[in-house]
Scaffold this motif. Structure first.
Motif, PDB file in Angstrom:
ATOM      1  N   VAL A   1      -7.855  -4.970  -2.090  1.00 52.01           N
ATOM      2  CA  VAL A   1      -9.150  -5.311  -1.497  1.00 52.01           C
ATOM      3  C   VAL A   1      -8.999  -6.639  -0.759  1.00 52.01           C
ATOM      4  N   LEU A   2      -9.253  -6.617   0.546  1.00 54.67           N
ATOM      5  CA  LEU A   2      -9.132  -7.812   1.378  1.00 54.67           C
ATOM      6  C   LEU A   2     -10.479  -8.165   1.999  1.00 54.67           C
ATOM      7  N   GLN A   3     -10.797  -9.461   2.004  1.00 54.81           N
ATOM      8  CA  GLN A   3     -11.976  -9.921   2.711  1.00 54.81           C
ATOM      9  C   GLN A   3     -11.759  -9.725   4.219  1.00 54.81           C
ATOM     10  N   PRO A   4     -12.837  -9.596   5.007  1.00 52.56           N
ATOM     11  CA  PRO A   4     -12.696  -9.305   6.444  1.00 52.56           C
ATOM     12  C   PRO A   4     -11.740 -10.241   7.171  1.00 52.56           C
ATOM     13  N   ALA A   5     -11.832 -11.546   6.917  1.00 51.53           N
ATOM     14  CA  ALA A   5     -10.971 -12.508   7.617  1.00 51.53           C
ATOM     15  C   ALA A   5      -9.503 -12.283   7.246  1.00 51.53           C
ATOM     16  N   ALA A   6      -9.247 -11.974   5.975  1.00 53.57           N
ATOM     17  CA  ALA A   6      -7.872 -11.724   5.530  1.00 53.57           C
ATOM     18  C   ALA A   6      -7.335 -10.441   6.146  1.00 53.57           C
ATOM     19  N   LYS A   7      -8.195  -9.449   6.234  1.00 51.82           N
ATOM     20  CA  LYS A   7      -7.766  -8.170   6.812  1.00 51.82           C
ATOM     21  C   LYS A   7      -7.403  -8.339   8.288  1.00 51.82           C
ATOM     22  N   LEU A   8      -8.218  -9.113   9.009  1.00 53.50           N
ATOM     23  CA  LEU A   8      -7.942  -9.352  10.425  1.00 53.50           C
ATOM     24  C   LEU A   8      -6.637 -10.130  10.597  1.00 53.50           C
ATOM     25  N   PHE A   9      -6.420 -11.111   9.737  1.00 55.19           N
ATOM     26  CA  PHE A   9      -5.202 -11.920   9.820  1.00 55.19           C
ATOM     27  C   PHE A   9      -3.968 -11.064   9.545  1.00 55.19           C
ATOM     28  N   LEU A  10      -4.039 -10.213   8.530  1.00 57.55           N
ATOM     29  CA  LEU A  10      -2.896  -9.353   8.217  1.00 57.55           C
ATOM     30  C   LEU A  10      -2.636  -8.371   9.352  1.00 57.55           C
ATOM     31  N   MET A  11      -3.704  -7.889   9.972  1.00 55.91           N
ATOM     32  CA  MET A  11      -3.547  -6.955  11.081  1.00 55.91           C
ATOM     33  C   MET A  11      -2.813  -7.631  12.237  1.00 55.91           C
ATOM     34  N   GLU A  12      -3.139  -8.887  12.496  1.00 52.71           N
ATOM     35  CA  GLU A  12      -2.469  -9.629  13.566  1.00 52.71           C
ATOM     36  C   GLU A  12      -1.006  -9.881  13.225  1.00 52.71           C
TER      37      GLU A  12
ATOM     38  N   THR B   1      -9.813  -7.664  -7.210  1.00 48.43           N
ATOM     39  CA  THR B   1     -10.477  -8.879  -6.721  1.00 48.43           C
ATOM     40  C   THR B   1     -10.234  -9.028  -5.219  1.00 48.43           C
ATOM     41  N   PRO B   2     -11.283  -9.193  -4.409  1.00 45.37           N
ATOM     42  CA  PRO B   2     -11.092  -9.350  -2.958  1.00 45.37           C
ATOM     43  C   PRO B   2     -10.200 -10.550  -2.635  1.00 45.37           C
ATOM     44  N   VAL B   3      -9.231 -10.341  -1.792  1.00 43.02           N
ATOM     45  CA  VAL B   3      -8.278 -11.380  -1.411  1.00 43.02           C
ATOM     46  C   VAL B   3      -8.832 -12.137  -0.210  1.00 43.02           C
ATOM     47  N   SER B   4      -8.890 -13.457  -0.338  1.00 37.90           N
ATOM     48  CA  SER B   4      -9.407 -14.285   0.749  1.00 37.90           C
ATOM     49  C   SER B   4      -8.304 -14.572   1.764  1.00 37.90           C
ATOM     50  N   LEU B   5      -8.707 -15.117   2.905  1.00 32.35           N
ATOM     51  CA  LEU B   5      -7.733 -15.492   3.929  1.00 32.35           C
ATOM     52  C   LEU B   5      -6.756 -16.528   3.383  1.00 32.35           C
ATOM     53  N   GLU B   6      -7.269 -17.510   2.634  1.00 35.16           N
ATOM     54  CA  GLU B   6      -6.415 -18.560   2.082  1.00 35.16           C
ATOM     55  C   GLU B   6      -5.402 -17.971   1.104  1.00 35.16           C
ATOM     56  N   GLN B   7      -5.843 -17.051   0.264  1.00 32.36           N
ATOM     57  CA  GLN B   7      -4.928 -16.428  -0.699  1.00 32.36           C
ATOM     58  C   GLN B   7      -3.858 -15.601   0.012  1.00 32.36           C
ATOM     59  N   LEU B   8      -4.248 -14.898   1.074  1.00 30.78           N
ATOM     60  CA  LEU B   8      -3.278 -14.122   1.829  1.00 30.78           C
ATOM     61  C   LEU B   8      -2.249 -15.027   2.484  1.00 30.78           C
ATOM     62  N   GLN B   9      -2.703 -16.136   3.057  1.00 28.01           N
ATOM     63  CA  GLN B   9      -1.781 -17.065   3.707  1.00 28.01           C
ATOM     64  C   GLN B   9      -0.811 -17.670   2.700  1.00 28.01           C
ATOM     65  N   VAL B  10      -1.308 -17.967   1.499  1.00 24.65           N
ATOM     66  CA  VAL B  10      -0.430 -18.482   0.448  1.00 24.65           C
ATOM     67  C   VAL B  10       0.601 -17.418   0.067  1.00 24.65           C
ATOM     68  N   SER B  11       0.139 -16.170  -0.069  1.00 25.34           N
ATOM     69  CA  SER B  11       1.042 -15.079  -0.428  1.00 25.34           C
ATOM     70  C   SER B  11       2.114 -14.889   0.630  1.00 25.34           C
ATOM     71  N   LEU B  12       1.720 -14.911   1.891  1.00 28.54           N
ATOM     72  CA  LEU B  12       2.691 -14.760   2.972  1.00 28.54           C
ATOM     73  C   LEU B  12       3.645 -15.936   3.006  1.00 28.54           C
ATOM     74  N   GLY B  13       3.108 -17.148   2.708  1.00 28.30           N
ATOM     75  CA  GLY B  13       3.973 -18.322   2.690  1.00 28.30           C
ATOM     76  C   GLY B  13       4.964 -18.277   1.555  1.00 28.30           C
ATOM     77  N   ASN B  14       4.486 -17.889   0.354  1.00 29.23           N
ATOM     78  CA  ASN B  14       5.371 -17.823  -0.802  1.00 29.23           C
ATOM     79  C   ASN B  14       6.428 -16.739  -0.660  1.00 29.23           C
ATOM     80  N   HIS B  15       6.092 -15.706   0.101  1.00 29.92           N
ATOM     81  CA  HIS B  15       7.005 -14.580   0.207  1.00 29.92           C
ATOM     82  C   HIS B  15       7.519 -14.402   1.631  1.00 29.92           C
ATOM     83  N   ALA B  16       7.460 -15.499   2.412  1.00 29.73           N
ATOM     84  CA  ALA B  16       7.883 -15.378   3.805  1.00 29.73           C
ATOM     85  C   ALA B  16       9.302 -14.848   3.909  1.00 29.73           C
ATOM     86  N   ARG B  17      10.149 -15.265   2.997  1.00 28.84           N
ATOM     87  CA  ARG B  17      11.537 -14.816   3.042  1.00 28.84           C
ATOM     88  C   ARG B  17      11.650 -13.355   2.633  1.00 28.84           C
TER      89      ARG B  17
END
Length: 346
Positions: A160-171, A194-210
């Motif tokens: 479950v992603l909040q709208p802003a997080a969904k748009l960011f992941l789509m980009e 639990t709905p994932v916020s944009l900040e949480q998604l960015q942290v997840s992408l940062g932690n798992h960028a590699r």
């Protein structure tokens, strides 16, 4: 008959076709389409399968003998034929036309490869296939198509992603559905319902960028070999299936070949290939160091790896992947050193 990827499951539930053709540059949808056909075929007794990659020097007579190896306990046989450059050549074109005119009983044929250019769509072999096969086109998604796909994936993985997080992941995932699918699976494990916020998604992408396959692709195109190998090592540690990385590398190499055929600086042409503006400099940079012959050899290596992974004959897939990364990054004039599984076993 034309079929969209999302319609395939319903078509398979109705009845199996003797011939399927799956062409396009979106690896995840292509893999899933082939997997769905395999599953449907196995339910009806087509559990004896053979896979062929029609690269340079391929002996098309192998396909004529394929049915002879069918098990006595099988209802039928599934033949998967990959055309890594979407061009079977003269012998292959003749074989395909002959097969379409006289399909082998108790056999299902899947022909797949990258996007078919207009000239190839007009070829006799392609028109013969299209007249007899269920045709599935798997091109990179964008805009509303990508949005619908992402919504469906969120439901499949119960993420479950909040709208802003969904748009960011789509980009972030535009042009790379494999990475998006992987990230959604991780988010579902981390956050549940639990709905994932944009900040949480960015942290997840940062932690798992590699751990993101699309970042490996960008590092390869940018000729950042140390980063490539670091990401590859990280992906192995995470337990990512080598076949996913193989698909991503194959996609980038085939795209490189297509970009090389465009006029220099043809931004619109690259956009039509699904390469968005922010990634176009990476392809231009890669083409400055890689010749057409080098790209051709890389396509052949990717095809060999893909065939070996699907056939279970590759014992050291991560070594193969590391060597493919070297082929992206190192300038070489002749066939590079490439260690086979047989040599590694010695």
């Amino acid at each position: 008959m034309q079929c969209y990827p999302e319609q395939l499951q319903a078509k398979l539930a109705q009845r199996l076709q003797p011939i399927y053709m799956i062409f396009g540059d979106e690896p995840l949808q292509k893999h899933e389409a082939i997997a769905e056909i395999r599953k449907a075929a196995a339910k009806l007794g087509f559990d004896n399968g053979q896979r062929f990659v029609a690269g340079n020097g391929f002996d098309w007579q192998q396909l004529n003998a394929a049915g002879a190896t069918m098990s006595l306990f099988s209802e039928g046989e599934l033949i998967e034929l990959e055309l890594p450059t979407a061009a079977p050549g003269r012998d292959g074109g003749q074989w395909l036309q002959q097969y379409v005119s006289q399909p082998t009983p108790d056999q299902i044929l899947i022909v797949h490869g990258p996007r078919l250019a207009k000239d190839k769509q007009k070829a006799k072999w392609c028109q013969a296939l299209q007249s007899a096969a269920l045709s599935i086109t798997v091109n990179p998604l964008s805009g509303q198509q990508l949005q619908r796909w992402l919504e469906g994936r969120c439901q499949r993985h119960q993420a479950v992603l909040q709208p802003a997080a969904k748009l960011f992941l789509m980009e972030q995932c535009e042009g790379n559905l494999l990475a998006a699918d992987q990230e959604l699976q991780k988010l579902a494990l981390l956050y549940g319902n639990t709905p994932v916020s944009l900040e949480q998604l960015q942290v997840s992408l940062g932690n798992h960028a590699r751990h993101n396959v699309f970042q490996l692709s960008d590092a390869l195109l940018a000729n950042d070999l140390p980063r490539c190998l670091k990401i590859l090592d990280s992906l192995q540690g995470e337990g990512l299936e080598p076949v996913i990385i193989s698909w991503a590398l194959s996609k980038e190499v085939l795209l490189l070949q297509k970009v090389a055929e465009l006029p220099s600086g043809d931004s619109r042409g690259m956009m039509r290939l699904g390469i968005w503006q922010q990634r176009q400099p990476l392809f231009q940079q890669a083409l400055k160091r890689l010749s057409a012959e080098q790209i051709r050899q890389m396509i052949n290596r990717c095809a060999e790896l893909d065939q070996g992974l699907k056939g279970g004959t590759i014992q050291h897939p991560w070594t193969w992947l590391a060597h493919l990364c070297l082929m992206f990054s190192q300038p070489w004039q002749q066939e590079p050193l490439f260690i086979s599984d047989a040599e590694l076993a010695q």
